[in-house]
Design an enzyme around this catalytic site. Sequence first.
Site, PDB file in Angstrom:
ATOM      1  N   ASN A   1       4.478  33.964 -24.648  1.00 58.59           N
ATOM      2  CA  ASN A   1       3.495  33.914 -25.534  1.00 58.59           C
ATOM      3  C   ASN A   1       3.103  35.202 -25.910  1.00 58.59           C
ATOM      4  OD1 ASN A   1       1.160  33.039 -27.126  1.00 58.59           O
ATOM      5  ND2 ASN A   1       1.608  30.862 -26.196  1.00 58.59           N
TER       6      ASN A   1
ATOM      7  N   ASP B   1       9.468  20.459 -36.915  1.00 59.82           N
ATOM      8  CA  ASP B   1      10.270  21.235 -38.126  1.00 59.82           C
ATOM      9  C   ASP B   1      11.797  21.258 -38.110  1.00 59.82           C
ATOM     10  OD1 ASP B   1      10.882  23.098 -36.015  1.00 59.82           O
ATOM     11  OD2 ASP B   1       9.146  24.719 -36.565  1.00 59.82           O
TER      12      ASP B   1
ATOM     13  N   HIS C   1       6.178  15.029 -30.870  1.00 59.86           N
ATOM     14  CA  HIS C   1       5.477  14.651 -32.026  1.00 59.86           C
ATOM     15  C   HIS C   1       6.158  14.207 -33.230  1.00 59.86           C
ATOM     16  CE1 HIS C   1       2.116  17.371 -29.838  1.00 59.86           C
ATOM     17  NE2 HIS C   1       2.255  16.278 -29.480  1.00 59.86           N
TER      18      HIS C   1
ATOM     19  N   GLY D   1       5.471  29.578 -26.816  1.00 58.66           N
ATOM     20  CA  GLY D   1       4.574  29.589 -27.992  1.00 58.66           C
ATOM     21  C   GLY D   1       3.791  28.312 -28.296  1.00 58.66           C
TER      22      GLY D   1
ATOM     23  N   GLN E   1       7.324  20.303 -29.096  1.00 58.82           N
ATOM     24  CA  GLN E   1       6.065  19.504 -29.655  1.00 58.82           C
ATOM     25  C   GLN E   1       6.334  19.836 -31.364  1.00 58.82           C
ATOM     26  OE1 GLN E   1       2.075  20.717 -27.985  1.00 58.82           O
ATOM     27  NE2 GLN E   1       3.693  22.164 -26.982  1.00 58.82           N
ATOM     28  N   ASN E   2       7.191  20.596 -31.859  1.00 57.44           N
ATOM     29  CA  ASN E   2       7.557  20.733 -33.069  1.00 57.44           C
ATOM     30  C   ASN E   2       8.154  19.901 -33.871  1.00 57.44           C
ATOM     31  OD1 ASN E   2       6.356  23.303 -32.264  1.00 57.44           O
ATOM     32  ND2 ASN E   2       8.307  24.600 -32.565  1.00 57.44           N
TER      33      ASN E   2
HETATM   34  C1  BJW Z   1       3.701  32.761 -30.203  1.00 53.32           C
HETATM   35  C2  BJW Z   1       4.222  33.348 -31.253  1.00 53.32           C
HETATM   36  C3  BJW Z   1       5.656  34.317 -31.194  1.00 53.32           C
HETATM   37  C4  BJW Z   1       2.381  32.558 -31.814  1.00 53.32           C
HETATM   38  N1  BJW Z   1       6.031  34.125 -29.884  1.00 53.32           N
HETATM   39  N2  BJW Z   1       4.506  32.861 -29.016  1.00 53.32           N
HETATM   40  C5  BJW Z   1      -6.906  14.697 -22.597  1.00 53.32           C
HETATM   41  C6  BJW Z   1      -7.924  15.695 -22.776  1.00 53.32           C
HETATM   42  C7  BJW Z   1      -8.835  15.829 -23.957  1.00 53.32           C
HETATM   43  C8  BJW Z   1      -8.182  15.198 -25.066  1.00 53.32           C
HETATM   44  C9  BJW Z   1      -7.009  14.614 -24.870  1.00 53.32           C
HETATM   45  C10 BJW Z   1      -6.512  14.253 -23.919  1.00 53.32           C
HETATM   46  N3  BJW Z   1      -5.326  13.224 -23.869  1.00 53.32           N
HETATM   47  C11 BJW Z   1      -5.609  13.217 -25.345  1.00 53.32           C
HETATM   48  C12 BJW Z   1      -6.549  13.626 -26.129  1.00 53.32           C
HETATM   49  C13 BJW Z   1      -6.780  13.699 -27.382  1.00 53.32           C
HETATM   50  C14 BJW Z   1      -5.735  14.580 -28.370  1.00 53.32           C
HETATM   51  C15 BJW Z   1      -6.001  16.016 -27.734  1.00 53.32           C
HETATM   52  O1  BJW Z   1      -4.910  16.648 -27.263  1.00 53.32           O
HETATM   53  N4  BJW Z   1      -6.870  16.661 -28.194  1.00 53.32           N
HETATM   54  C16 BJW Z   1      -7.110  18.164 -27.735  1.00 53.32           C
HETATM   55  C17 BJW Z   1      -7.027  18.692 -28.946  1.00 53.32           C
HETATM   56  C18 BJW Z   1      -8.487  18.337 -27.206  1.00 53.32           C
HETATM   57  N5  BJW Z   1      -4.401  14.194 -28.158  1.00 53.32           N
HETATM   58  C19 BJW Z   1      -3.879  13.354 -28.785  1.00 53.32           C
HETATM   59  O2  BJW Z   1      -4.598  12.540 -29.760  1.00 53.32           O
HETATM   60  C20 BJW Z   1      -2.578  12.635 -28.830  1.00 53.32           C
HETATM   61  N6  BJW Z   1      -2.423  11.193 -28.433  1.00 53.32           N
HETATM   62  C21 BJW Z   1      -2.728  10.789 -27.251  1.00 53.32           C
HETATM   63  O3  BJW Z   1      -2.760  11.230 -26.217  1.00 53.32           O
HETATM   64  O4  BJW Z   1      -2.737   9.203 -27.469  1.00 53.32           O
HETATM   65  C22 BJW Z   1      -3.509   8.551 -26.543  1.00 53.32           C
HETATM   66  C23 BJW Z   1      -4.918   8.813 -26.376  1.00 53.32           C
HETATM   67  C24 BJW Z   1      -5.612   8.823 -27.883  1.00 53.32           C
HETATM   68  C25 BJW Z   1      -6.942   9.140 -27.847  1.00 53.32           C
HETATM   69  C26 BJW Z   1      -7.697   9.826 -26.692  1.00 53.32           C
HETATM   70  C27 BJW Z   1      -6.877   9.621 -25.410  1.00 53.32           C
HETATM   71  C28 BJW Z   1      -5.678   9.286 -25.470  1.00 53.32           C
HETATM   72  C29 BJW Z   1      -1.524  12.891 -29.930  1.00 53.32           C
HETATM   73  C30 BJW Z   1      -1.509  14.549 -30.134  1.00 53.32           C
HETATM   74  C31 BJW Z   1      -0.869  14.715 -31.551  1.00 53.32           C
HETATM   75  C32 BJW Z   1      -0.749  16.202 -31.906  1.00 53.32           C
HETATM   76  N7  BJW Z   1      -0.378  16.011 -33.207  1.00 53.32           N
HETATM   77  C33 BJW Z   1      -0.174  17.481 -33.911  1.00 53.32           C
HETATM   78  C34 BJW Z   1       0.466  17.195 -35.314  1.00 53.32           C
HETATM   79  C35 BJW Z   1       1.571  17.011 -35.514  1.00 53.32           C
HETATM   80  C36 BJW Z   1       2.217  16.596 -36.884  1.00 53.32           C
HETATM   81  C37 BJW Z   1       2.270  17.669 -37.641  1.00 53.32           C
HETATM   82  O5  BJW Z   1       3.108  18.863 -37.314  1.00 53.32           O
HETATM   83  O6  BJW Z   1       1.435  17.738 -38.608  1.00 53.32           O
HETATM   84  O7  BJW Z   1       0.980  18.314 -33.128  1.00 53.32           O
HETATM   85  S1  BJW Z   1      -1.664  18.678 -33.897  1.00 53.32           S
HETATM   86  C38 BJW Z   1      -0.805  19.968 -33.710  1.00 53.32           C
HETATM   87  O8  BJW Z   1      -1.101  20.689 -32.205  1.00 53.32           O
HETATM   88  C39 BJW Z   1       0.851  19.575 -33.624  1.00 53.32           C
HETATM   89  C40 BJW Z   1       1.418  20.665 -32.609  1.00 53.32           C
HETATM   90  O9  BJW Z   1       2.529  19.981 -31.944  1.00 53.32           O
HETATM   91  C41 BJW Z   1       0.088  20.556 -31.635  1.00 53.32           C
HETATM   92  C42 BJW Z   1       0.217  21.662 -30.374  1.00 53.32           C
HETATM   93  O10 BJW Z   1       0.106  22.902 -31.028  1.00 53.32           O
HETATM   94  P1  BJW Z   1       0.935  24.403 -30.563  1.00 53.32           P
HETATM   95  O11 BJW Z   1       2.236  24.042 -31.035  1.00 53.32           O
HETATM   96  O12 BJW Z   1       0.547  24.542 -29.176  1.00 53.32           O
HETATM   97  O13 BJW Z   1       0.541  25.331 -31.731  1.00 53.32           O
HETATM   98  P2  BJW Z   1      -0.764  26.157 -31.840  1.00 53.32           P
HETATM   99  O14 BJW Z   1      -0.913  26.558 -33.003  1.00 53.32           O
HETATM  100  O15 BJW Z   1      -1.891  25.505 -31.165  1.00 53.32           O
HETATM  101  O16 BJW Z   1      -0.455  27.557 -30.897  1.00 53.32           O
HETATM  102  C43 BJW Z   1       0.581  28.345 -31.179  1.00 53.32           C
HETATM  103  C44 BJW Z   1       0.951  29.355 -29.914  1.00 53.32           C
HETATM  104  O17 BJW Z   1       2.146  29.860 -30.111  1.00 53.32           O
HETATM  105  C45 BJW Z   1      -0.453  30.393 -29.661  1.00 53.32           C
HETATM  106  O18 BJW Z   1      -0.504  30.263 -28.322  1.00 53.32           O
HETATM  107  C46 BJW Z   1       0.153  31.598 -30.116  1.00 53.32           C
HETATM  108  O19 BJW Z   1      -0.313  32.823 -29.188  1.00 53.32           O
HETATM  109  C47 BJW Z   1       1.754  31.546 -29.970  1.00 53.32           C
HETATM  110  N8  BJW Z   1       2.387  32.409 -30.751  1.00 53.32           N
HETATM  111  N9  BJW Z   1       3.141  33.490 -32.514  1.00 53.32           N
HETATM  112  C48 BJW Z   1       5.640  33.585 -28.981  1.00 53.32           C
HETATM  113  N10 BJW Z   1       6.167  34.920 -32.212  1.00 53.32           N
END
Ligand code: BJW
Length: 255
Positions: A227, A108, A123, A201, A105-106
């Site tokens: 994680n 970077d 992403h 992560g 999902q990154n």
């Molecule tokens: C460690 C650590 C260490 C820390 N070692 N671990 C179904 C249900 C509900 C909602 C939806 C659904 N389907 C779609 C949706 C809407 C929406 C969504 O999911 N919303 C939810 C938030 C509820 N999804 C979308 O809109 C997606 N599009 C889509 O589905 O289109 C069709 C559609 C549209 C609308 C409605 C329905 C369908 C697109 C999603 C795009 C996400 N974009 C981003 C930004 C990317 C660009 C950028 O970087 O700026 O992607 S948002 C951000 O979150 C980024 C990430 O890739 C993504 C995930 O985050 P991630 O990687 O999990 O990071 P964190 O910070 O959350 O977690 C870090 C973790 O690491 C933690 O657990 C820590 O504990 C751990 N950690 N240090 C190991 N050293």
Amino acid sequence: MTTVMSKARAALQAARRVAVLTGAGISAESGVPTFRGEGGLWRNHSAMELATPAAWARDPVLVWEFYDHRRRALVDKAPNAGHRALAAFEGRLAGKRRGFTLITQNVDGLHEAAGSRAIVRLHGSIWRVRCSRCGREERDHATPVTPGFAGPGPGPADLPRCACGGVTRPAVVWFGESLRDEDLEAASRAAAEADVLLVVGTSAVVYPAAGLVPHAKRAGAVVIEVNLEPTAARAHVDHHLTGPSGALLPELLHA
Ligand code: BJW
Ligand code: ZN
């Protein structure tokens, strides 16, 4: 004593096909802030606020300032031991004709920098831009993205532009936007075919990426999570390894 680590290692050793899903946490030890952790805010805005088509429509300069800031912060960042362990593991599996897909999902670019090859970038990439007028996409490594972003207070005239004259945007997937069909299909296939899915992560709250975990589980995969804490995917996880991925992945994946 059979530890979680030894069970997880045994599952990986027996697997013919491995899929990995990574999130921001794998880059945390490289100094890249996660989205939902500390340091996830920029000028008090969250990604949930700025990584949206609505923010782009309202204020493209502010959105580009956010991405320009992140691009500049990435310039001196390097892959950590977790990224490197995944790349080395992929290299060893290839030699044994076992399947491997890294779904990230990154945005970077640190997996690429570590040498991973079979990557599905769900992403997009912060190092690519797409024209908002003609749709053309290209690599763009400029930091600042245009000279106007070097100083304070860039304006609309400083926005990066395509050869056609249209303003370009980061080629990443924002909330409410669809992932590319071919990426989602490749990721779903890899998850369904995997004997082991390794989830590293990610908070597993953003869909459709998070849906890959139950998808793999239903298709029979053993799910291993690395994680700092149990996540929203916990119900689907067979082996949870608690701690930083930079320390745990080398131990989990070394030959
Ligand atoms: C460690 C650590 C260490 C820390 N070692 N671990 C179904 C249900 C509900 C909602 C939806 C659904 N389907 C779609 C949706 C809407 C929406 C969504 O999911 N919303 C939810 C938030 C509820 N999804 C979308 O809109 C997606 N599009 C889509 O589905 O289109 C069709 C559609 C549209 C609308 C409605 C329905 C369908 C697109 C999603 C795009 C996400 N974009 C981003 C930004 C990317 C660009 C950028 O970087 O700026 O992607 S948002 C951000 O979150 C980024 C990430 O890739 C993504 C995930 O985050 P991630 O990687 O999990 O990071 P964190 O910070 O959350 O977690 C870090 C973790 O690491 C933690 O657990 C820590 O504990 C751990 N950690 N240090 C190991 N050293
Ligand atoms: Zn164009």
